[in-house]
Motif scaffolding. Structure first.
Motif, PDB file in Angstrom:
ATOM      1  N   THR A  24      41.927  34.367  37.913  1.00 33.92           N
ATOM      2  CA  THR A  24      40.682  34.761  37.265  1.00 33.92           C
ATOM      3  C   THR A  24      39.499  34.798  38.229  1.00 33.92           C
ATOM      4  OG1 THR A  24      40.424  32.456  36.554  1.00 33.92           O
ATOM      5  CG2 THR A  24      41.377  33.985  34.979  1.00 33.92           C
ATOM      6  N   PHE A  25      38.537  35.678  37.914  1.00 34.80           N
ATOM      7  CA  PHE A  25      37.329  35.910  38.709  1.00 34.80           C
ATOM      8  C   PHE A  25      37.677  36.284  40.142  1.00 34.80           C
ATOM      9  CE2 PHE A  25      36.005  33.356  35.097  1.00 34.80           C
ATOM     10  CZ  PHE A  25      34.983  34.158  34.607  1.00 34.80           C
ATOM     11  N   LEU A  26      38.579  37.251  40.239  1.00 31.79           N
ATOM     12  CA  LEU A  26      39.010  37.795  41.524  1.00 31.79           C
ATOM     13  C   LEU A  26      37.958  38.728  42.107  1.00 31.79           C
ATOM     14  CD1 LEU A  26      42.497  38.895  40.196  1.00 31.79           C
ATOM     15  CD2 LEU A  26      42.199  37.092  41.898  1.00 31.79           C
ATOM     16  N   THR A  27      38.075  38.988  43.406  1.00 32.54           N
ATOM     17  CA  THR A  27      37.338  40.106  43.981  1.00 32.54           C
ATOM     18  C   THR A  27      38.031  41.405  43.560  1.00 32.54           C
ATOM     19  OG1 THR A  27      38.617  40.150  46.028  1.00 32.54           O
ATOM     20  CG2 THR A  27      36.676  38.708  45.972  1.00 32.54           C
ATOM     21  N   LYS A  28      37.284  42.500  43.612  1.00 31.60           N
ATOM     22  CA  LYS A  28      37.864  43.785  43.226  1.00 31.60           C
ATOM     23  C   LYS A  28      39.059  44.171  44.120  1.00 31.60           C
ATOM     24  CE  LYS A  28      37.795  47.820  40.974  1.00 31.60           C
ATOM     25  NZ  LYS A  28      38.507  48.780  41.842  1.00 31.60           N
ATOM     26  N   PRO A  29      39.001  43.993  45.451  1.00 35.61           N
ATOM     27  CA  PRO A  29      40.182  44.323  46.265  1.00 35.61           C
ATOM     28  C   PRO A  29      41.420  43.502  45.885  1.00 35.61           C
ATOM     29  CG  PRO A  29      38.242  44.202  47.657  1.00 35.61           C
ATOM     30  CD  PRO A  29      37.827  43.691  46.308  1.00 35.61           C
ATOM     31  N   GLU A  30      41.233  42.226  45.570  1.00 37.00           N
ATOM     32  CA  GLU A  30      42.379  41.419  45.135  1.00 37.00           C
ATOM     33  C   GLU A  30      42.953  41.953  43.829  1.00 37.00           C
ATOM     34  OE1 GLU A  30      41.654  36.880  46.694  1.00 37.00           O
ATOM     35  OE2 GLU A  30      40.437  37.575  45.014  1.00 37.00           O
ATOM     36  N   TRP A  31      42.075  42.285  42.906  1.00 36.08           N
ATOM     37  CA  TRP A  31      42.500  42.805  41.598  1.00 36.08           C
ATOM     38  C   TRP A  31      43.306  44.091  41.757  1.00 36.08           C
ATOM     39  CZ3 TRP A  31      40.733  47.097  38.510  1.00 36.08           C
ATOM     40  CH2 TRP A  31      40.991  47.003  37.137  1.00 36.08           C
ATOM     41  N   ALA A  69      27.788  43.522  35.136  1.00 35.37           N
ATOM     42  CA  ALA A  69      28.713  43.584  36.272  1.00 35.37           C
ATOM     43  C   ALA A  69      30.113  43.282  35.757  1.00 35.37           C
ATOM     44  CB  ALA A  69      28.319  42.570  37.350  1.00 35.37           C
ATOM     45  N   THR A  70      31.081  44.010  36.251  1.00 33.95           N
ATOM     46  CA  THR A  70      32.469  43.813  35.832  1.00 33.95           C
ATOM     47  C   THR A  70      33.079  42.644  36.584  1.00 33.95           C
ATOM     48  OG1 THR A  70      32.687  46.185  35.404  1.00 33.95           O
ATOM     49  CG2 THR A  70      34.727  44.911  35.606  1.00 33.95           C
ATOM     50  N   THR A  71      33.796  41.795  35.850  1.00 33.16           N
ATOM     51  CA  THR A  71      34.581  40.733  36.472  1.00 33.16           C
ATOM     52  C   THR A  71      36.064  41.045  36.270  1.00 33.16           C
ATOM     53  OG1 THR A  71      34.482  39.363  34.469  1.00 33.16           O
ATOM     54  CG2 THR A  71      32.784  39.009  36.148  1.00 33.16           C
ATOM     55  N   TYR A  72      36.903  40.443  37.130  1.00 25.95           N
ATOM     56  CA  TYR A  72      38.298  40.864  37.218  1.00 25.95           C
ATOM     57  C   TYR A  72      39.252  39.675  37.163  1.00 25.95           C
ATOM     58  CZ  TYR A  72      35.963  45.052  38.948  1.00 25.95           C
ATOM     59  OH  TYR A  72      35.149  46.141  39.073  1.00 25.95           O
ATOM     60  N   SER A  73      40.345  39.860  36.425  1.00 22.94           N
ATOM     61  CA  SER A  73      41.429  38.883  36.434  1.00 22.94           C
ATOM     62  C   SER A  73      42.765  39.612  36.390  1.00 22.94           C
ATOM     63  CB  SER A  73      41.310  37.916  35.243  1.00 22.94           C
ATOM     64  OG  SER A  73      41.409  38.609  34.007  1.00 22.94           O
ATOM     65  N   ALA A  74      43.813  38.913  36.808  1.00 20.16           N
ATOM     66  CA  ALA A  74      45.155  39.510  36.835  1.00 20.16           C
ATOM     67  C   ALA A  74      46.152  38.499  36.291  1.00 20.16           C
ATOM     68  CB  ALA A  74      45.527  39.926  38.258  1.00 20.16           C
ATOM     69  N   HIS A  75      47.189  39.010  35.615  1.00 27.68           N
ATOM     70  CA  HIS A  75      48.076  38.143  34.839  1.00 27.68           C
ATOM     71  C   HIS A  75      49.528  38.599  34.982  1.00 27.68           C
ATOM     72  CE1 HIS A  75      44.342  36.839  32.766  1.00 27.68           C
ATOM     73  NE2 HIS A  75      44.009  38.095  33.005  1.00 27.68           N
ATOM     74  N   TRP A  76      50.384  37.639  35.306  1.00 25.30           N
ATOM     75  CA  TRP A  76      51.821  37.896  35.342  1.00 25.30           C
ATOM     76  C   TRP A  76      52.450  37.165  34.163  1.00 25.30           C
ATOM     77  CZ3 TRP A  76      56.287  35.021  35.528  1.00 25.30           C
ATOM     78  CH2 TRP A  76      57.468  35.737  35.809  1.00 25.30           C
TER      79      TRP A  76
END
Length: 439
Positions: free
Chosen positions: A206-213, A394-401
């Motif tokens: 959660t709360f990743l940078t855009k490149p990480e996302w 501002a957009t915030t980013y998260s990724a989920h497996w």
């Protein structure tokens, strides 16, 4: 670069013909030195006792991406190279040492290190095995409930984050000399393997940078977006310079709010940072914090010891904005200071005055950012009321497996619609920004 954890918590991983790397899981940040962790958490920066910060370009050989991003004229890579106090060993270990982020509170540390065959740390991930979804600010309670109704067990889950801190920053930490893409791939694959071996249902970054996302999406993680409000410093030399960019009506409204916020007799504002911070300041602020916490969610996440540890380790990276009346503190806002961002965190009060919350949390933060040449203020989670105060969506980013195929597919469908809704709302809100339309 691939990996496969062994029974002792290590995993062989191929980094090419030159070396072999391993993944090691830590049960505490005490198991890695602050120097080794910080070298990958905030590469290119050196923080001495008390949080005094300076650039350390000597870590780099040649002009790799992060070295270029450390330059004063850095472009899109600046966010990846900025110093983030929340990723520091000092901050994260304080959460553990104070008992705030531990197995007893449902945050079992499972930090991951990527090491070479000599034991040098090449990369890291701050991660926790969790038995609940509190303190994350990216809400998946509905996912957990739906999976439970279907007969599944959502907890434990593996959480990649800074506990209790909704602030964007790198989560897949790689240091000098490490290929960023290969390092991220190894760490992301390692998290999936740890998830599978521990019986966790999922991995949440959660709360990743855009490149990480973007990269995690390419690796098969589900992508989620959300919204915050950030203030951007467009080269202002004063608060009045910022106001000059606003529409006349909004400019007048903010001036009125600032006057009324401090209109009570004897009310004044104080900034406390660095060597000026004392335990008395923290005693006062903790009273404010408990009042807000008990009203909002019943049990505050942070204890008094945590703030003392922060004062010892990160005083120079910490700002308290305090309101005092007749010699007694009555309200305060806590901020942390990055290399280019002021991060607003917590607020509280024992006396209620109109607009004082806006003054301490938003306007004083802008004042400080301008005075210290910071590029932005991140004002914490949510809050559309910030828009009228010059803070833009501002957009915030998260990724989920997600391990379970059925749950994965259901969440993927949900996120597709949610991303579209977030994008639409951000665009609509931006149209109502308080800035002048005449350019």
């Amino acid at each position: 670069m691939t990996s496969s954890p062994s029974k002792d918590g290590k995993a062989p991983a191929s980094a090419g013909a030159e070396q072999t790397v391993t993944l090691r899981i830590l049960s505490s940040l005490k198991d890695v030195s602050a120097e080794a962790w910080d070298r990958v958490a905030n590469p290119g920066w050196q923080m001495t006792d008390g949080g005094v910060l300076q650039k350390d370009a000597t870590q780099y050989s040649g002009m790799d991406d992060l070295a270029a991003a450390l330059a004063d004229d850095a472009g899109p890579l600046a966010e990846e190279a900025a110093f983030n106090p929340f990723l520091s060993h000092a901050f994260l270990e304080a959460l553990e040492a104070s008992g705030c982020a531990t197995a007893e509170t449902g945050w079992l540390p499972r930090h991951m290190l990527l090491e070479d065959d000599a034991g040098a740390v090449l990369g890291a991930v701050p991660a926790y095995l969790k038995s609940h979804s509190q303190g994350e600010y990216v809400f998946d309670h509905g996912w957990a409930e739906a999976f439970h109704r279907a007969g599944g067990e959502y907890y434990p889950k593996l959480q990649v984050s800074v506990p209790f801190t909704p602030a964007t920053g790198r989560r897949f930490l790689t240091g000098p000399g490490v290929n960023r893409e290969a390092g991220m791939q190894a760490l992301a694959a390692g998290l999936v393997q740890v998830c599978q071996r521990t019986g966790a249902s999922s991995v949440h970054a959660t709360f990743l940078t855009k490149p990480e996302w973007d990269h995690l999406g390419e690796l098969g993680y589900l992508q989620r977006t959300d919204q915050q409000f950030h203030w951007e410093n467009n080269g202002y030399d004063s608060f009045e310079g910022f106001l000059a960019d606003l529409a006349s009506r909004k400019r007048k409204a903010i001036r009125k709010e600032r006057r009324e916020a401090l209109s009570a007799e004897g009310l004044e504002v104080e900034w406390a940072t660095g060597a000026d911070l004392t335990e008395a300041h923290w005693d006062a602020f903790y009273t404010f914090y408990l009042d807000t916490g008990s009203r909002k969610w019943g049990r505050p996440y942070l204890n008094r010891e945590f703030f003392s540890l922060i004062n010892e380790r990160l005083a120079d990276r910490t700002l308290l904005v305090l309101a005092k009346r007749d010699g007694r503190y009555v309200a305060g806002a806590l901020n942390f200071i990055g290399s280019d961002t002021l991060f607003g965190r917590n607020w509280g009060c024992t006396e209620h005055h109109p607009f004082l919350h806006f003054e301490l949390c938003y306007y004083q933060a802008i004042d400080f950012a301008i005075a210290h040449g910071l590029k932005r203020v991140e004002a914490g989670a949510q809050g559309a009321h910030k828009l009228a105060r010059g803070y833009l969506p501002a957009t915030t980013y998260s990724a989920h497996w997600i391990a379970h195929e059925g749950l994965h597919d259901a969440i993927a469908d949900f996120l597709e619609h949610e991303r579209a809704a977030v994008e639409h709302e951000n665009a609509a809100l931006a149209e109502h920004a308080p800035f002048r339309k005449d350019g």
